[in-house]
Write a protein that holds these residues in place. Structure first.
Motif, PDB file in Angstrom:
ATOM      1  N   GLU A 111       0.824  -1.205   0.000  1.00 23.07           N
ATOM      2  CA  GLU A 111       0.000   0.000   0.000  1.00 23.07           C
ATOM      3  C   GLU A 111       0.861   1.260   0.000  1.00 23.07           C
ATOM      4  O   GLU A 111       0.548   2.240  -0.670  1.00 23.07           O
ATOM      5  N   GLU A 128     -15.902   5.370  -3.631  1.00 16.81           N
ATOM      6  CA  GLU A 128     -16.600   5.368  -2.353  1.00 16.81           C
ATOM      7  C   GLU A 128     -17.419   6.652  -2.323  1.00 16.81           C
ATOM      8  O   GLU A 128     -16.964   7.698  -1.852  1.00 16.81           O
ATOM      9  N   PRO A 163      -8.238   2.791   3.593  1.00 16.79           N
ATOM     10  CA  PRO A 163      -9.627   2.628   4.042  1.00 16.79           C
ATOM     11  C   PRO A 163      -9.781   1.368   4.905  1.00 16.79           C
ATOM     12  O   PRO A 163      -8.956   0.455   4.842  1.00 16.79           O
ATOM     13  N   LYS A 164     -10.844   1.325   5.689  1.00 12.30           N
ATOM     14  CA  LYS A 164     -11.101   0.180   6.559  1.00 12.30           C
ATOM     15  C   LYS A 164     -11.254  -1.112   5.772  1.00 12.30           C
ATOM     16  O   LYS A 164     -10.967  -2.196   6.278  1.00 12.30           O
ATOM     17  N   SER A 165     -11.687  -1.003   4.513  1.00  6.34           N
ATOM     18  CA  SER A 165     -11.898  -2.190   3.684  1.00  6.34           C
ATOM     19  C   SER A 165     -10.605  -2.754   3.106  1.00  6.34           C
ATOM     20  O   SER A 165     -10.613  -3.795   2.468  1.00  6.34           O
ATOM     21  N   GLY A 166      -9.486  -2.059   3.315  1.00  6.66           N
ATOM     22  CA  GLY A 166      -8.199  -2.521   2.804  1.00  6.66           C
ATOM     23  C   GLY A 166      -7.785  -1.772   1.555  1.00  6.66           C
ATOM     24  O   GLY A 166      -8.508  -0.919   1.050  1.00  6.66           O
ATOM     25  N   CYS A 202      -6.516  -1.408  -5.112  1.00  2.21           N
ATOM     26  CA  CYS A 202      -5.982  -2.636  -4.534  1.00  2.21           C
ATOM     27  C   CYS A 202      -4.467  -2.552  -4.553  1.00  2.21           C
ATOM     28  O   CYS A 202      -3.874  -2.140  -5.551  1.00  2.21           O
ATOM     29  N   GLN A 212     -12.907   2.168  -8.447  1.00  2.00           N
ATOM     30  CA  GLN A 212     -13.798   1.757  -7.355  1.00  2.00           C
ATOM     31  C   GLN A 212     -14.037   2.987  -6.488  1.00  2.00           C
ATOM     32  O   GLN A 212     -13.176   3.413  -5.726  1.00  2.00           O
ATOM     33  N   HIS A 271     -10.835   3.947  -4.255  1.00  2.00           N
ATOM     34  CA  HIS A 271     -10.073   2.881  -3.613  1.00  2.00           C
ATOM     35  C   HIS A 271      -9.256   2.132  -4.666  1.00  2.00           C
ATOM     36  O   HIS A 271      -9.709   1.953  -5.795  1.00  2.00           O
TER      37      HIS A 271
END
Length: 137
Positions: free
Chosen positions: A24, A105, A75-78, A113, A103, A111
């Motif tokens: 990340e 939000e 983000p909390k979702s990764g 990956c 993607q 977001h």
């Protein structure tokens, strides 16, 4: 440090980036470079300021006040994300241009990956629009 990026503005910002997990961190550093490179080639932006807001690296235009704040984070979702102010039309306008390429939000973040390539040419449009947002109003 990647191409186009100056030294971190403070030890706190350097520590924030160091605390991001790999891969990340690599993606976030690429976005940081894109922000600085875009600011450098957009004369109306002036000096770019790097600070921490809500514990996240944030980029502002304090001299010209031309832009809306851009933040980078996890983000909390990764994965990792680029954030814009949710009360602007920045992401709504960008989503019209690229409805299926990212993607989203809502109207606050895109977001990514970890490990995926970043479409920097497309993202430069978002960054330039954020850094000059108040010039268009």
């Amino acid at each position: 440090m990647t191409r186009g990026s100056p030294a971190f503005a403070s030890d706190e910002i350097a520590s924030a980036f160091a605390a991001f997990p790999e891969p990340e961190r690599a993606g976030l550093l690429s976005l940081r470079s894109l922000i600085f490179e875009t600011a450098a080639k957009t004369p109306a932006v002036g000096r770019l300021s790097e600070a921490l807001k809500w514990g996240q690296p944030a980029y502002l235009t304090p001299e010209t006040k031309s832009g809306s704040t851009i933040r980078l984070g996890i983000p909390k979702s990764g994965g990792f994300a680029i954030y814009t102010h949710c009360q602007t039309t920045l992401l709504t306008d960008f989503q019209i241009l690229f409805p299926d390429d990212f993607q989203y939000e809502g109207n606050r973040a895109i977001h990514f990956c970890a490990g995926d390539g970043l479409p920097l040419e497309k993202l430069e449009i978002l960054v330039r629009n954020a850094l000059t947002y108040h010039l268009k109003k």
